[in-house]
Write a protein that holds these residues in place. Structure first.
Motif, PDB file in Angstrom:
ATOM      1  N   GLN A   1      -9.335   0.986  -2.252  1.00 23.37           N
ATOM      2  CA  GLN A   1      -8.438  -0.165  -2.387  1.00 23.37           C
ATOM      3  C   GLN A   1      -7.364  -0.156  -1.295  1.00 23.37           C
ATOM      4  O   GLN A   1      -6.999  -1.210  -0.754  1.00 23.37           O
ATOM      5  CB  GLN A   1      -7.796  -0.166  -3.767  1.00 23.37           C
ATOM      6  N   ALA A   2      -6.857   1.018  -0.972  1.00 22.07           N
ATOM      7  CA  ALA A   2      -5.840   1.116   0.070  1.00 22.07           C
ATOM      8  C   ALA A   2      -6.416   0.715   1.434  1.00 22.07           C
ATOM      9  O   ALA A   2      -5.749   0.042   2.227  1.00 22.07           O
ATOM     10  CB  ALA A   2      -5.276   2.531   0.128  1.00 22.07           C
ATOM     11  N   PHE A   3      -7.645   1.145   1.709  1.00 24.71           N
ATOM     12  CA  PHE A   3      -8.291   0.792   2.973  1.00 24.71           C
ATOM     13  C   PHE A   3      -8.396  -0.720   3.107  1.00 24.71           C
ATOM     14  O   PHE A   3      -8.042  -1.292   4.151  1.00 24.71           O
ATOM     15  CB  PHE A   3      -9.680   1.427   3.047  1.00 24.71           C
ATOM     16  N   TYR A   4      -8.851  -1.390   2.052  1.00 26.19           N
ATOM     17  CA  TYR A   4      -9.029  -2.844   2.136  1.00 26.19           C
ATOM     18  C   TYR A   4      -7.710  -3.600   2.050  1.00 26.19           C
ATOM     19  O   TYR A   4      -7.606  -4.723   2.564  1.00 26.19           O
ATOM     20  CB  TYR A   4     -10.055  -3.321   1.102  1.00 26.19           C
ATOM     21  N   THR A   5      -6.707  -3.000   1.469  1.00 28.33           N
ATOM     22  CA  THR A   5      -5.375  -3.587   1.544  1.00 28.33           C
ATOM     23  C   THR A   5      -4.902  -3.598   2.992  1.00 28.33           C
ATOM     24  O   THR A   5      -4.307  -4.579   3.467  1.00 28.33           O
ATOM     25  CB  THR A   5      -4.378  -2.796   0.677  1.00 28.33           C
ATOM     26  N   GLY A   6      -5.181  -2.508   3.719  1.00 29.49           N
ATOM     27  CA  GLY A   6      -4.847  -2.451   5.133  1.00 29.49           C
ATOM     28  C   GLY A   6      -5.567  -3.517   5.941  1.00 29.49           C
ATOM     29  O   GLY A   6      -4.997  -4.108   6.868  1.00 29.49           O
ATOM     30  N   ILE A   7      -6.827  -3.793   5.596  1.00 31.73           N
ATOM     31  CA  ILE A   7      -7.595  -4.838   6.275  1.00 31.73           C
ATOM     32  C   ILE A   7      -6.937  -6.202   6.056  1.00 31.73           C
ATOM     33  O   ILE A   7      -6.737  -6.986   6.997  1.00 31.73           O
ATOM     34  CB  ILE A   7      -9.050  -4.861   5.763  1.00 31.73           C
ATOM     35  N   VAL A   8      -6.576  -6.493   4.793  1.00 36.27           N
ATOM     36  CA  VAL A   8      -5.961  -7.785   4.458  1.00 36.27           C
ATOM     37  C   VAL A   8      -4.602  -7.938   5.138  1.00 36.27           C
ATOM     38  O   VAL A   8      -4.273  -9.006   5.690  1.00 36.27           O
ATOM     39  CB  VAL A   8      -5.829  -7.933   2.926  1.00 36.27           C
ATOM     40  N   LEU A   9      -3.792  -6.880   5.130  1.00 37.70           N
ATOM     41  CA  LEU A   9      -2.491  -6.932   5.791  1.00 37.70           C
ATOM     42  C   LEU A   9      -2.643  -7.190   7.290  1.00 37.70           C
ATOM     43  O   LEU A   9      -1.844  -7.922   7.890  1.00 37.70           O
ATOM     44  CB  LEU A   9      -1.732  -5.623   5.566  1.00 37.70           C
ATOM     45  N   SER A  10      -3.656  -6.593   7.896  1.00 36.66           N
ATOM     46  CA  SER A  10      -3.878  -6.773   9.333  1.00 36.66           C
ATOM     47  C   SER A  10      -4.227  -8.227   9.657  1.00 36.66           C
ATOM     48  O   SER A  10      -3.715  -8.800  10.628  1.00 36.66           O
ATOM     49  CB  SER A  10      -4.993  -5.841   9.808  1.00 36.66           C
TER      50      SER A  10
ATOM     51  N   VAL B   1       2.253  -5.261  12.191  1.00 33.53           N
ATOM     52  CA  VAL B   1       1.643  -4.956  10.895  1.00 33.53           C
ATOM     53  C   VAL B   1       0.219  -4.411  11.067  1.00 33.53           C
ATOM     54  O   VAL B   1      -0.104  -3.338  10.544  1.00 33.53           O
ATOM     55  CB  VAL B   1       1.680  -6.170   9.950  1.00 33.53           C
ATOM     56  N   PRO B   2      -0.685  -5.091  11.805  1.00 31.16           N
ATOM     57  CA  PRO B   2      -2.009  -4.477  12.017  1.00 31.16           C
ATOM     58  C   PRO B   2      -1.951  -3.232  12.891  1.00 31.16           C
ATOM     59  O   PRO B   2      -2.709  -2.279  12.672  1.00 31.16           O
ATOM     60  CB  PRO B   2      -2.816  -5.598  12.694  1.00 31.16           C
ATOM     61  N   TYR B   3      -1.063  -3.216  13.882  1.00 37.36           N
ATOM     62  CA  TYR B   3      -0.936  -2.053  14.755  1.00 37.36           C
ATOM     63  C   TYR B   3      -0.576  -0.812  13.945  1.00 37.36           C
ATOM     64  O   TYR B   3      -1.184   0.254  14.097  1.00 37.36           O
ATOM     65  CB  TYR B   3       0.147  -2.338  15.805  1.00 37.36           C
ATOM     66  N   VAL B   4       0.389  -0.960  13.046  1.00 33.31           N
ATOM     67  CA  VAL B   4       0.818   0.174  12.236  1.00 33.31           C
ATOM     68  C   VAL B   4      -0.178   0.467  11.118  1.00 33.31           C
ATOM     69  O   VAL B   4      -0.380   1.625  10.746  1.00 33.31           O
ATOM     70  CB  VAL B   4       2.236  -0.076  11.680  1.00 33.31           C
ATOM     71  N   ALA B   5      -0.837  -0.568  10.582  1.00 33.80           N
ATOM     72  CA  ALA B   5      -1.836  -0.340   9.530  1.00 33.80           C
ATOM     73  C   ALA B   5      -2.963   0.563  10.032  1.00 33.80           C
ATOM     74  O   ALA B   5      -3.480   1.409   9.292  1.00 33.80           O
ATOM     75  CB  ALA B   5      -2.408  -1.667   9.042  1.00 33.80           C
ATOM     76  N   ILE B   6      -3.359   0.385  11.297  1.00 34.64           N
ATOM     77  CA  ILE B   6      -4.399   1.251  11.861  1.00 34.64           C
ATOM     78  C   ILE B   6      -3.876   2.682  11.961  1.00 34.64           C
ATOM     79  O   ILE B   6      -4.600   3.640  11.664  1.00 34.64           O
ATOM     80  CB  ILE B   6      -4.840   0.710  13.239  1.00 34.64           C
ATOM     81  N   HIS B   7      -2.612   2.838  12.337  1.00 35.32           N
ATOM     82  CA  HIS B   7      -2.018   4.173  12.408  1.00 35.32           C
ATOM     83  C   HIS B   7      -1.871   4.824  11.037  1.00 35.32           C
ATOM     84  O   HIS B   7      -2.126   6.019  10.867  1.00 35.32           O
ATOM     85  CB  HIS B   7      -0.621   4.098  13.040  1.00 35.32           C
ATOM     86  N   THR B   8      -1.404   4.036  10.062  1.00 34.88           N
ATOM     87  CA  THR B   8      -0.991   4.634   8.787  1.00 34.88           C
ATOM     88  C   THR B   8      -2.082   4.681   7.732  1.00 34.88           C
ATOM     89  O   THR B   8      -2.141   5.617   6.934  1.00 34.88           O
ATOM     90  CB  THR B   8       0.192   3.855   8.179  1.00 34.88           C
ATOM     91  N   THR B   9      -2.930   3.664   7.698  1.00 37.77           N
ATOM     92  CA  THR B   9      -3.791   3.466   6.533  1.00 37.77           C
ATOM     93  C   THR B   9      -5.281   3.524   6.832  1.00 37.77           C
ATOM     94  O   THR B   9      -6.030   4.245   6.164  1.00 37.77           O
ATOM     95  CB  THR B   9      -3.467   2.111   5.868  1.00 37.77           C
ATOM     96  N   LEU B  10      -5.748   2.748   7.801  1.00 36.34           N
ATOM     97  CA  LEU B  10      -7.189   2.527   7.920  1.00 36.34           C
ATOM     98  C   LEU B  10      -7.962   3.809   8.205  1.00 36.34           C
ATOM     99  O   LEU B  10      -8.922   4.143   7.500  1.00 36.34           O
ATOM    100  CB  LEU B  10      -7.467   1.463   8.982  1.00 36.34           C
ATOM    101  N   PHE B  11      -7.575   4.568   9.218  1.00 31.52           N
ATOM    102  CA  PHE B  11      -8.308   5.795   9.517  1.00 31.52           C
ATOM    103  C   PHE B  11      -7.967   6.910   8.523  1.00 31.52           C
ATOM    104  O   PHE B  11      -8.828   7.716   8.162  1.00 31.52           O
ATOM    105  CB  PHE B  11      -8.013   6.248  10.944  1.00 31.52           C
TER     106      PHE B  11
END
Length: 420
Positions: free
Chosen positions: A293-302, A335-345
């Protein structure tokens, strides 16, 4: 720390203190690194050209090529680094960067552009070294969001420092070295603080998976497994890197086009709003326990971030004040720049339990981002010499945002098969 001890008042206090210590140490260390990298961009370097190209563009490209090459080198170095090597490498790499700024002041223009290449060469690995202290923990998103906030705020703050030095008689060529001296002592303190951050607990490892240095064979295997998804995320990261880097390196030109010429404090003021929003939005993902769920939340935020970029550009055309345009577009791409840093990977590794570390993934996409930015700088110089940079930036922003939505959407669809 065990799960039970974390529930006692003493345990909760210890967790809280540890969190605050880690976020201050990481934020401070990376914030100070910007003092060795960014102040030169507020210099004018008037009436200086190299092969017909404006000297400021030459300097930005030179450092960016070094920084991009550093990201490529970091795919190996950062993914293989061991915990007890981190602090020493931080000192050596930033010390070398400062030495290059000293020579930048000593060597006459236009030949000193080479020194900024060597200045950028080690600095590109600093983020990954610091991030290694923070990954693989239940609080990683919040910690890395705090780390990422540092480069949002530091970008504007270090430029304000550079502008202050210029206004007080320091030349364009000695200002970068002088700024580095200002940040040296606090940097040493923050590096010492990093060495005192405890390793991830057993509970952290159970929830997020254990992180390991990676061999060349392991890097090849994980790329083969996830190549389409990694490349699509890399494309999205390339696009936000282009938007971020153009806005950062040509901030004086953009602010001047918006009617804010000669106001150094505006660099910092706008980024404080952006930093707060990004830290709040991306940091709150830590509250989502499910890795999927956290991974896909990061996708939506991006995707939402790219949409905000489009809204901000349209708003400027409709009369939105330039200050809030800069805040909106900054929030949109960060927001997407940081989401890749913090959440997606981070959550990808947690949900697949693959052996590895976030550093490998981040330096793979970082390499794409910074080499792409080098190419764009040359294109900008050839196409936009007679136009306002703001027009070029907005034109690029519309195309990048649309492509970014498509790339992030595809990566979300691709990784669905690996979600557990």
């Amino acid at each position: 720390m065990s799960s039970d001890s974390a529930q006692t008042p003493t345990g909760l206090t210890r967790v809280y203190n540890s969190f605050i210590w880690a976020i201050v140490a990481a934020f401070g260390a990376y914030f100070c690194m910007y003092g060795f990298r960014k102040p030169f961009t507020v210099g004018v370097y008037a009436n200086e050209y190299l092969c017909g190209i404006g000297y400021k563009t030459v300097l930005v490209v030179s450092q960016t090529i070094g920084y991009a090459l550093s990201k490529f080198i970091g795919i190996k170095v950062v993914s293989e680094i061991r915990h007890n090597q981190r602090a020493l490498l931080l000192v050596l790499y930033i010390g070398f960067a400062q030495l290059m700024l000293l020579f930048f002041g000593l060597v006459p223009a236009p030949w000193n552009f080479v020194l900024l290449f060597f200045n950028g060469l080690p600095l590109g690995m600093i983020f990954g070294i610091i991030q290694g202290y923070l990954e693989g923990r239940k609080m990683t998103e919040a910690l890395v969001a705090g780390l990422c906030t540092s480069f949002i705020v530091a970008d504007g703050f270090t430029k304000s420092v550079g502008s202050y030095l210029l206004k007080n008689g320091i030349s364009d060529y000695w200002m970068p070295f002088s700024a580095g001296l200002i940040f040296s002592i606090p940097l040493a303190i923050f590096i010492w603080m990093l060495t005192k951050i405890p390793l991830p607990s057993v509970e952290d490892t159970e929830h997020r998976s254990e992180r390991h240095p990676m061999t060349a064979t392991e890097r090849k295997a994980i790329f083969k497994k996830y190549a389409p998804g990694m490349l699509s995320l890399g494309l999205a990261y390339l696009l936000v890197t282009l938007l971020r880097s153009m806005r950062a390196d040509f901030a004086p030109e953009i602010w001047a086009d918006l009617g804010y010429k000669g106001i150094p404090a505006v660099f910092t003021q706008s980024e404080l709003f952006v930093a707060f929003g990004v830290m709040l939005i991306n940091g709150l993902v830590v509250l989502i326990s499910s890795n999927r769920q956290a991974f896909y939340t990061g996708i939506v935020l991006s995707i939402a971030g790219f949409i905000l970029v489009l809204i901000s550009i349209a708003g400027l055309k409709m009369g939105l004040d330039g200050f809030w345009y800069m805040v909106g577009i900054g929030l949109g791409f960060y927001v997407p720049y940081v989401a890749i840093h913090t959440t997606l990977f981070e959550r990808l590794l947690a949900m697949t339990r693959d052996k590895g570390n976030v550093g490998y993934f981040m330096y793979f996409v970082d390499t794409m981002g910074y080499f792409g930015y080098c190419a764009l700088l040359f294109l900008k110089n050839s196409l936009q010499q007679k136009s306002e940079f703001l027009n070029f930036y907005n034109f690029s922003g519309v195309g990048f945002a649309i492509l970014g939505i498509l790339a992030i959407g595809y990566s979300g669809w691709y990784f669905k098969r690996f979600a557990k």
